[in-house]
Design an enzyme around this catalytic site. Structure first.
Site, PDB file in Angstrom:
ATOM      1  N   GLY A  89       2.675  -2.096  -1.097  1.00 22.72           N
ATOM      2  CA  GLY A  89       2.879  -1.067  -2.110  1.00 22.72           C
ATOM      3  C   GLY A  89       2.528  -1.604  -3.477  1.00 22.72           C
ATOM      4  CD  GLU A  93       0.687  -3.185  -9.739  1.00 23.89           C
ATOM      5  OE1 GLU A  93       0.922  -2.498 -10.750  1.00 23.89           O
ATOM      6  OE2 GLU A  93      -0.248  -2.926  -8.954  1.00 23.89           O
ATOM      7  CG  HIS A 120      -1.529  -3.781  -2.260  1.00 18.71           C
ATOM      8  ND1 HIS A 120      -1.680  -2.688  -1.435  1.00 18.71           N
ATOM      9  CD2 HIS A 120      -2.547  -3.723  -3.157  1.00 18.71           C
ATOM     10  CE1 HIS A 120      -2.734  -1.987  -1.829  1.00 18.71           C
ATOM     11  NE2 HIS A 120      -3.285  -2.596  -2.863  1.00 18.71           N
ATOM     12  CE1 TYR A 139      -5.764  -0.006   1.078  1.00 16.10           C
ATOM     13  CE2 TYR A 139      -6.680  -1.138  -0.826  1.00 16.10           C
ATOM     14  CZ  TYR A 139      -6.556   0.010  -0.055  1.00 16.10           C
ATOM     15  OH  TYR A 139      -7.225   1.152  -0.398  1.00 16.10           O
TER      16      TYR A 139
END
Length: 198
Positions: A89, A93, A120, A139
């Site tokens: 998701g 990050e 991710h 991904y």
């Protein structure tokens, strides 16, 4: 079979299926799963996102459920866990910017403990500097990042020692099966249940 103690690190806008499905499936087979988020406590929630391929050049995103946390990140000791789960998701990050998250992740790799990483979430592995020399998947958009960090990207569920990686939540059956095997969990299949008859 003695259940293992696992920790799942999440954050707001973790991918809904990638957190909820492993959380429930791993508990179903007898493992304890602590779901934690930096700067939140047991009893708090994180918001989730549902990612979907709908014919555009990239995935769409919709708001998902609220995922309850059952442990407090600041209180966990990675030494006490047998394995790590990192869903994808949008959360990875920014989770990769948290030094305590990176230290926790490094523990599992330094101790060669099983780690299940999806979508991710390899962004966190790259920031923790544990991907160099490893073969993994993610991904597909992360392939250049993995290769730039010294890893080898492949387009399938992959097991490299303690590391089990998958591309998307559609990989759940194989990804979870491989992770359970790396954990050393044996599942016995009995006769299927039959419905009662009158």
């Amino acid at each position: 079979m003695a259940g293992k103690s696992l920790v799942m690190i999440v954050g707001d806008y973790v991918e809904d299926y990638e957190a909820m499905v492993p959380f429930q499936a791993l508990q179903m087979i007898g493992h304890d799963v602590d779901v934690v988020c930096p700067d939140k406590e047991a009893g708090d929630h994180v918001k989730t996102a549902v990612h979907d391929e709908r014919g555009a050049q990239t995935y769409s995103e919709m708001e998902g459920h609220e995922l309850p946390l059952n442990a407090t990140f600041a209180d966990i000791d990675p030494e006490g866990y047998d394995g790590l789960v990192l869903p994808g998701g949008r959360a990875p990050e920014y989770l990769r910017l948290n030094d305590a998250v990176l230290d926790t992740v490094r523990h599992f790799f330094e101790a060669d403990k099983p780690a299940a990483v999806l979508c991710h979430a390899p962004q966190i592995l790259i920031a923790a500097d544990v991907i160099d020399g490893r073969t993994c998947t993610s991904y597909p958009g992360l392939a250049p990042d993995i290769e730039a960090a010294g890893g080898e990207w492949v387009d399938e569920v992959t097991v490299d020692g303690n590391l089990v990686t998958g591309r998307l939540y559609s990989d759940h059956p194989e990804w979870l099966r491989e992770f359970v095997a790396v954990l050393g969990t044996e599942i016995e299949h009995g006769e299927p249940a039959t419905a009662p008859t009158d």
